[in-house]
Design a protein around this motif. Structure first.
Motif, PDB file in Angstrom:
ATOM      1  N   ASN A 169      -1.931  -6.473  -5.050  1.00  0.00           N
ATOM      2  CA  ASN A 169      -0.837  -6.315  -4.062  1.00  0.00           C
ATOM      3  C   ASN A 169      -1.223  -6.664  -2.747  1.00  0.00           C
ATOM      4  N   TRP A 191       2.629   3.955  11.252  1.00  0.00           N
ATOM      5  CA  TRP A 191       2.987   5.429  10.569  1.00  0.00           C
ATOM      6  C   TRP A 191       2.139   6.284  10.909  1.00  0.00           C
ATOM      7  N   GLY A 232      -0.021   6.721  -3.153  1.00  0.00           N
ATOM      8  CA  GLY A 232       0.599   6.362  -1.641  1.00  0.00           C
ATOM      9  C   GLY A 232       0.836   7.395  -0.949  1.00  0.00           C
ATOM     10  N   CYS A 233      -0.362   8.329  -0.678  1.00  0.00           N
ATOM     11  CA  CYS A 233      -0.340   9.505  -0.074  1.00  0.00           C
ATOM     12  C   CYS A 233      -0.072   9.253   1.562  1.00  0.00           C
ATOM     13  N   GLY A 234      -0.378   8.092   2.060  1.00  0.00           N
ATOM     14  CA  GLY A 234      -0.196   7.850   3.520  1.00  0.00           C
ATOM     15  C   GLY A 234      -1.214   8.800   4.317  1.00  0.00           C
ATOM     16  N   LEU A 276      -4.269   9.141  -2.753  1.00  0.00           N
ATOM     17  CA  LEU A 276      -4.610   7.655  -3.081  1.00  0.00           C
ATOM     18  C   LEU A 276      -3.955   6.668  -2.374  1.00  0.00           C
ATOM     19  N   ASP A 277      -4.281   5.606  -1.460  1.00  0.00           N
ATOM     20  CA  ASP A 277      -3.693   4.632  -0.797  1.00  0.00           C
ATOM     21  C   ASP A 277      -4.482   3.585  -0.575  1.00  0.00           C
ATOM     22  N   ASP A 294      -5.849   0.554  -5.006  1.00  0.00           N
ATOM     23  CA  ASP A 294      -4.472   0.092  -5.228  1.00  0.00           C
ATOM     24  C   ASP A 294      -4.037   1.146  -6.430  1.00  0.00           C
ATOM     25  N   PHE A 340       6.407  -0.060  -4.011  1.00  0.00           N
ATOM     26  CA  PHE A 340       5.852  -1.439  -3.387  1.00  0.00           C
ATOM     27  C   PHE A 340       5.032  -2.229  -4.327  1.00  0.00           C
ATOM     28  N   PHE A 341       5.142  -2.001  -5.496  1.00  0.00           N
ATOM     29  CA  PHE A 341       4.127  -2.668  -6.665  1.00  0.00           C
ATOM     30  C   PHE A 341       4.862  -3.861  -6.993  1.00  0.00           C
TER      31      PHE A 341
HETATM   32  C1  LIG Z   1       6.576   4.768   2.851  1.00  0.00           C
HETATM   33  S1  LIG Z   1       4.707   4.926   3.041  1.00  0.00           S
HETATM   34  C2  LIG Z   1       4.879   6.781   2.412  1.00  0.00           C
HETATM   35  C3  LIG Z   1       3.489   7.385   2.742  1.00  0.00           C
HETATM   36  C4  LIG Z   1       3.581   8.945   2.305  1.00  0.00           C
HETATM   37  N1  LIG Z   1       3.564   9.140   0.896  1.00  0.00           N
HETATM   38  C5  LIG Z   1       4.361   9.913   3.036  1.00  0.00           C
HETATM   39  O1  LIG Z   1       5.291  10.196   2.250  1.00  0.00           O
HETATM   40  O2  LIG Z   1       4.356  10.000   4.189  1.00  0.00           O
HETATM   41  C6  LIG Z   1       4.305   4.179   1.540  1.00  0.00           C
HETATM   42  C7  LIG Z   1       2.799   4.248   1.214  1.00  0.00           C
HETATM   43  O3  LIG Z   1       2.548   3.572   0.048  1.00  0.00           O
HETATM   44  C8  LIG Z   1       1.326   3.138   0.098  1.00  0.00           C
HETATM   45  N2  LIG Z   1       1.243   2.052  -0.745  1.00  0.00           N
HETATM   46  C9  LIG Z   1       1.793   0.928  -1.104  1.00  0.00           C
HETATM   47  N3  LIG Z   1       1.309   0.164  -2.171  1.00  0.00           N
HETATM   48  C10 LIG Z   1       0.487   1.071  -2.563  1.00  0.00           C
HETATM   49  C11 LIG Z   1      -0.271   0.665  -3.902  1.00  0.00           C
HETATM   50  N4  LIG Z   1      -0.312  -0.244  -4.654  1.00  0.00           N
HETATM   51  N5  LIG Z   1      -1.219   1.814  -3.966  1.00  0.00           N
HETATM   52  C12 LIG Z   1      -1.495   2.567  -3.321  1.00  0.00           C
HETATM   53  N6  LIG Z   1      -0.588   3.178  -2.225  1.00  0.00           N
HETATM   54  C13 LIG Z   1       0.060   2.083  -1.776  1.00  0.00           C
HETATM   55  C14 LIG Z   1       1.455   2.513   1.437  1.00  0.00           C
HETATM   56  O4  LIG Z   1      -0.061   2.076   2.062  1.00  0.00           O
HETATM   57  C15 LIG Z   1       1.726   3.623   2.124  1.00  0.00           C
HETATM   58  O5  LIG Z   1       1.140   4.454   2.801  1.00  0.00           O
END
Ligand SMILES: C[S@@+](CC[C@H](N)C(=O)[O-])C[C@H]1O[C@@H](n2cnc3c(N)ncnc32)[C@H](O)[C@@H]1O
Length: 289
Positions: free
Chosen positions: A5, A20, A54-56, A77-78, A105, A126-127
């Motif tokens: 990705n 963010w 995608g814990c951000g 995981l992020d 990822d 976002f995958f």
């Molecule tokens: C819209 S943000 C939401 C972040 C968090 N979950 C929140 O609610 O505050 C999307 C998150 O998905 C992560 N992300 C996107 N593609 C990813 C992947 N392939 N593996 C892990 N994380 C991913 C981004 O880095 C980002 O932190």
């Protein structure tokens, strides 16, 4: 890190991730109701081991840690280094030792031990290869494992995003037409598509429940700042910063029309999605260990 990705990894490690990380308290306040609703649907129990995809900045990771306490644990995981940095700081400040974080990822990462449940608040749209990613997530779950996440429905049902974007559209070139299946916030707007992805990835008992709620509640200036810096309008203005001044007045006026005694409130529409592993997959996985 793996490069399946690459575009999203670049995106979330550059300005989007930095924004963010900077706006974390406001963004958490804005999307907290969705995450809490999805967590309730996942019905975590004390002692469980949970993956937060995608814990951000770790808001839901810390909430999960409290729901599975005292014996349970959670891995956030992020792919975004700047957001994980905030998450790590928050966990340390809160003295939470049962929440770990890993930069990887979700589509390709391998885990040592299985999870009881996997969760995500807006982190699974976002995958590049959603079936591949959810197949990978399925193999990270133990027999009988559960999945729960929240994702946006279509833009026309989400005025929190559409109202500022439409106000700005009088001044900026139109956005290129969106492919609804392209990785991005609205890639899972179609519940039938979500179901077919999860089925193909080996999940069963798939339930998609609409959840509608007004979000925001910020003073006008704070609502304006958020609208100009995140989501599709934020992306557009990051790419064309010289347009910012020309749209501010119109976006402010559009948001002011939604000011209430509780601040600026705009409607949002999401799917709360739950699924679990089918009995056949459970037997298969069980026999392989
Ligand atoms: C819209 S943000 C939401 C972040 C968090 N979950 C929140 O609610 O505050 C999307 C998150 O998905 C992560 N992300 C996107 N593609 C990813 C992947 N392939 N593996 C892990 N994380 C991913 C981004 O880095 C980002 O932190």
């Amino acid at each position: 890190m793996e490069t399946a990705n690459a575009d999203q990894i670049a995106y979330w490690n550059d300005q989007a991730g930095l924004t963010w990380a900077e706006l974390q308290p406001s963004l958490d306040a804005q999307i907290a109701p969705h995450g809490l609703r999805a967590l309730d649907a996942l019905a975590l129990r004390p002692g469980e081991r949970v993956l937060d995809i995608g814990c951000g900045c770790g808001d839901t990771t810390l909430e999960i840690a409290s729901r599975v306490a005292p014996e349970g644990e959670v891995l956030g995981l992020d792919i975004s280094a700047p957001m994980l940095e905030v998450a790590l700081e928050r966990a340390a400040m809160a003295g939470v030792t049962t929440a770990g974080f890993r930069q990887a990822d979700a589509q390709t990462v391998r885990f040592d031990a299985p999870f009881d449940a996997a969760f995500s608040r807006f982190g699974v749209m976002f995958f590049a290869d959603p079936i591949g990613a959810f197949t990978n997530i399925r193999t990270a779950l133990r027999p009988g494992g559960r999945l729960g996440f929240v994702c946006w429905r279509k833009p026309s049902e989400n005025p929190w995003m559409l109202v500022p974007l439409e106000a700005a559209s009088r001044f900026v070139p139109p956005l290129p037409p969106m492919d609804p299946t392209e990785p991005g916030p609205f890639a899972f707007a179609d519940a039938a598509r979500v179901r077919s992805i999860l089925l193909a990835a080996g999940f069963a008992d798939i339930v998609t429940t609409p959840f509608d709620t007004a979000i925001g509640g910020f003073p006008l200036q704070q609502a304006l700042e958020l609208a100009l810096r995140v989501g599709p309008l934020g992306k557009l203005l990051r790419e064309a910063p010289d347009q910012r001044e020309s749209v501010i007045g119109a976006v402010r006026e559009a948001l002011a029309a939604h000011e209430t005694r509780q601040g600026v409130l705009l409607a949002s529409a999401t799917w709360i999605v739950t699924a679990s592993l089918p009995a056949a997959a459970q037997r298969q996985m069980g026999s392989g260990h």
